[in-house]
Every structure is written in structure tokens, then in C-alpha cells.
Design a protein around this motif. Structure first.
Motif, PDB file in Angstrom:
ATOM      1  N   LEU A  10       0.826  -1.213   0.000  1.00 59.34           N
ATOM      2  CA  LEU A  10       0.000   0.000   0.000  1.00 59.34           C
ATOM      3  C   LEU A  10       0.856   1.258   0.000  1.00 59.34           C
ATOM      4  O   LEU A  10       0.574   2.215  -0.720  1.00 59.34           O
ATOM      5  N   PHE A  11       1.918   1.268   0.810  1.00 65.04           N
ATOM      6  CA  PHE A  11       2.798   2.424   0.858  1.00 65.04           C
ATOM      7  C   PHE A  11       3.459   2.647  -0.498  1.00 65.04           C
ATOM      8  O   PHE A  11       3.520   3.772  -0.990  1.00 65.04           O
ATOM      9  N   SER A  12       3.930   1.584  -1.115  1.00 69.06           N
ATOM     10  CA  SER A  12       4.551   1.688  -2.431  1.00 69.06           C
ATOM     11  C   SER A  12       3.569   2.233  -3.462  1.00 69.06           C
ATOM     12  O   SER A  12       3.931   3.078  -4.295  1.00 69.06           O
ATOM     13  N   ASP A  13       2.335   1.781  -3.397  1.00 69.49           N
ATOM     14  CA  ASP A  13       1.296   2.249  -4.312  1.00 69.49           C
ATOM     15  C   ASP A  13       1.034   3.745  -4.121  1.00 69.49           C
ATOM     16  O   ASP A  13       0.929   4.491  -5.091  1.00 69.49           O
ATOM     17  N   ILE A  14       0.954   4.182  -2.873  1.00 72.25           N
ATOM     18  CA  ILE A  14       0.730   5.603  -2.575  1.00 72.25           C
ATOM     19  C   ILE A  14       1.882   6.446  -3.104  1.00 72.25           C
ATOM     20  O   ILE A  14       1.667   7.484  -3.726  1.00 72.25           O
ATOM     21  N   VAL A  15       3.086   5.994  -2.865  1.00 74.42           N
ATOM     22  CA  VAL A  15       4.263   6.745  -3.334  1.00 74.42           C
ATOM     23  C   VAL A  15       4.257   6.843  -4.853  1.00 74.42           C
ATOM     24  O   VAL A  15       4.463   7.919  -5.416  1.00 74.42           O
ATOM     25  N   LYS A  16       3.982   5.743  -5.513  1.00 80.72           N
ATOM     26  CA  LYS A  16       3.982   5.724  -6.977  1.00 80.72           C
ATOM     27  C   LYS A  16       2.914   6.663  -7.543  1.00 80.72           C
ATOM     28  O   LYS A  16       3.178   7.477  -8.429  1.00 80.72           O
ATOM     29  N   LYS A  17       1.695   6.554  -7.017  1.00 81.34           N
ATOM     30  CA  LYS A  17       0.597   7.382  -7.521  1.00 81.34           C
ATOM     31  C   LYS A  17       0.817   8.862  -7.234  1.00 81.34           C
ATOM     32  O   LYS A  17       0.619   9.706  -8.106  1.00 81.34           O
ATOM     33  N   SER A  18       1.196   9.173  -6.007  1.00 76.92           N
ATOM     34  CA  SER A  18       1.389  10.587  -5.664  1.00 76.92           C
ATOM     35  C   SER A  18       2.562  11.186  -6.435  1.00 76.92           C
ATOM     36  O   SER A  18       2.496  12.340  -6.866  1.00 76.92           O
ATOM     37  N   THR A  19       3.605  10.408  -6.646  1.00 73.65           N
ATOM     38  CA  THR A  19       4.749  10.900  -7.409  1.00 73.65           C
ATOM     39  C   THR A  19       4.341  11.218  -8.837  1.00 73.65           C
ATOM     40  O   THR A  19       4.679  12.281  -9.367  1.00 73.65           O
ATOM     41  N   ASN A  20       3.608  10.316  -9.461  1.00 70.47           N
ATOM     42  CA  ASN A  20       3.168  10.542 -10.834  1.00 70.47           C
ATOM     43  C   ASN A  20       2.273  11.770 -10.943  1.00 70.47           C
ATOM     44  O   ASN A  20       2.478  12.642 -11.788  1.00 70.47           O
ATOM     45  N   VAL A  21       1.262  11.844 -10.081  1.00 67.34           N
ATOM     46  CA  VAL A  21       0.320  12.963 -10.119  1.00 67.34           C
ATOM     47  C   VAL A  21       1.041  14.286  -9.855  1.00 67.34           C
ATOM     48  O   VAL A  21       0.869  15.261 -10.590  1.00 67.34           O
ATOM     49  N   CYS A  22       1.830  14.314  -8.811  1.00 65.29           N
ATOM     50  CA  CYS A  22       2.475  15.562  -8.404  1.00 65.29           C
ATOM     51  C   CYS A  22       3.581  15.989  -9.372  1.00 65.29           C
ATOM     52  O   CYS A  22       3.758  17.180  -9.622  1.00 65.29           O
ATOM     53  N   PHE A  23       4.312  15.041  -9.921  1.00 65.94           N
ATOM     54  CA  PHE A  23       5.345  15.409 -10.887  1.00 65.94           C
ATOM     55  C   PHE A  23       4.696  16.044 -12.114  1.00 65.94           C
ATOM     56  O   PHE A  23       5.147  17.092 -12.587  1.00 65.94           O
ATOM     57  N   LEU A  24       3.643  15.422 -12.611  1.00 65.34           N
ATOM     58  CA  LEU A  24       2.967  15.981 -13.787  1.00 65.34           C
ATOM     59  C   LEU A  24       2.384  17.363 -13.496  1.00 65.34           C
ATOM     60  O   LEU A  24       2.396  18.237 -14.361  1.00 65.34           O
ATOM     61  N   ARG A  25       1.887  17.566 -12.293  1.00 61.30           N
ATOM     62  CA  ARG A  25       1.288  18.834 -11.920  1.00 61.30           C
ATOM     63  C   ARG A  25       2.336  19.925 -11.690  1.00 61.30           C
ATOM     64  O   ARG A  25       2.110  21.088 -12.025  1.00 61.30           O
ATOM     65  N   CYS A  26       3.473  19.565 -11.134  1.00 61.78           N
ATOM     66  CA  CYS A  26       4.429  20.570 -10.650  1.00 61.78           C
ATOM     67  C   CYS A  26       5.635  20.810 -11.559  1.00 61.78           C
ATOM     68  O   CYS A  26       6.292  21.840 -11.428  1.00 61.78           O
ATOM     69  N   VAL A  27       5.943  19.873 -12.413  1.00 62.79           N
ATOM     70  CA  VAL A  27       7.157  20.004 -13.236  1.00 62.79           C
ATOM     71  C   VAL A  27       6.748  20.134 -14.699  1.00 62.79           C
ATOM     72  O   VAL A  27       6.531  19.142 -15.385  1.00 62.79           O
ATOM     73  N   ASN A  28       6.635  21.368 -15.140  1.00 66.67           N
ATOM     74  CA  ASN A  28       6.238  21.633 -16.525  1.00 66.67           C
ATOM     75  C   ASN A  28       7.405  21.540 -17.497  1.00 66.67           C
ATOM     76  O   ASN A  28       7.221  21.250 -18.666  1.00 66.67           O
ATOM     77  N   ASP A  29       8.587  21.837 -17.000  1.00 72.52           N
ATOM     78  CA  ASP A  29       9.773  21.879 -17.849  1.00 72.52           C
ATOM     79  C   ASP A  29      10.877  21.046 -17.205  1.00 72.52           C
ATOM     80  O   ASP A  29      11.691  21.573 -16.442  1.00 72.52           O
ATOM     81  N   PRO A  30      10.904  19.723 -17.457  1.00 70.05           N
ATOM     82  CA  PRO A  30      11.909  18.874 -16.820  1.00 70.05           C
ATOM     83  C   PRO A  30      13.338  19.323 -17.143  1.00 70.05           C
ATOM     84  O   PRO A  30      13.636  19.724 -18.264  1.00 70.05           O
ATOM     85  N   SER A  31      14.168  19.290 -16.138  1.00 66.70           N
ATOM     86  CA  SER A  31      15.583  19.602 -16.286  1.00 66.70           C
ATOM     87  C   SER A  31      16.339  18.716 -15.295  1.00 66.70           C
ATOM     88  O   SER A  31      15.720  18.022 -14.492  1.00 66.70           O
ATOM     89  N   PRO A  32      17.659  18.727 -15.337  1.00 64.64           N
ATOM     90  CA  PRO A  32      18.424  17.846 -14.446  1.00 64.64           C
ATOM     91  C   PRO A  32      18.163  18.094 -12.952  1.00 64.64           C
ATOM     92  O   PRO A  32      18.269  17.179 -12.149  1.00 64.64           O
ATOM     93  N   ASN A  33      17.803  19.335 -12.603  1.00 66.00           N
ATOM     94  CA  ASN A  33      17.560  19.674 -11.200  1.00 66.00           C
ATOM     95  C   ASN A  33      16.197  20.332 -11.043  1.00 66.00           C
ATOM     96  O   ASN A  33      15.762  21.083 -11.915  1.00 66.00           O
ATOM     97  N   LEU A  34      15.553  20.040  -9.922  1.00 68.15           N
ATOM     98  CA  LEU A  34      14.282  20.698  -9.628  1.00 68.15           C
ATOM     99  C   LEU A  34      14.551  22.072  -9.017  1.00 68.15           C
ATOM    100  O   LEU A  34      15.487  22.235  -8.249  1.00 68.15           O
TER     101      LEU A  34
END
Length: 66
Positions: A10-34
Motif C-alpha cells: 500500500l505504501f509503495s502504491d501511494i508513493v507511486k501514484k502521488s509521485t506521478n500525479v504531483c510530478f505531472l502537476r508541478c514540473v512543466n519543464d523537466p531539467s536535471p535539477n528541480l
């Protein structure tokens, strides 16, 4: 090596889902560093995701006890 527990899965699932959702929402222009803004956005997004998930689980638990 031991089998993963339900909590681990369950923890792994939460991490995976939240990472995907939040990365797509917050990182519009991927680069080597956030940027600081991207890091802050991801942190806040994951916290909201976790809070919403907890509230949903609590509501389902209450409904099941009726």
C-alpha cells in the motif's frame, strides 16, 4: 528475502501514484535539477494527496461500521 507485507504494498502504491500525479502537476519543464518552487509544489501536492487519502479511508471505515 521476505515477502512484502500489505502495508509495504500500500505504501509503495501511494508513493507511486502521488509521485506521478504531483510530478505531472508541478514540473512543466523537466531539467536535471528541480527548482525550489518545483520542490515545494511536489511536497505540498504529496501532503494533500496523503491527507485526502486518509480522509477517504476514514470515511469508508465509518460507513462500514454502520
Amino acid at each position: 528475502m521476505s515477502e512484502p507485507t500489505l502495508d509495504d504494498i500500500l505504501f509503495s502504491d501511494i508513493v507511486k501514484k502521488s509521485t506521478n500525479v504531483c510530478f505531472l502537476r508541478c514540473v512543466n519543464d523537466p531539467s536535471p535539477n528541480l527548482t525550489g518552487k518545483q520542490k515545494s509544489c511536489i511536497k505540498n501536492c504529496v501532503l494533500r494527496f496523503m491527507e485526502c487519502r486518509e480522509a477517504t479511508l476514514q470515511s469508508l471505515k465509518e460507513l462500514s461500521q454502520r
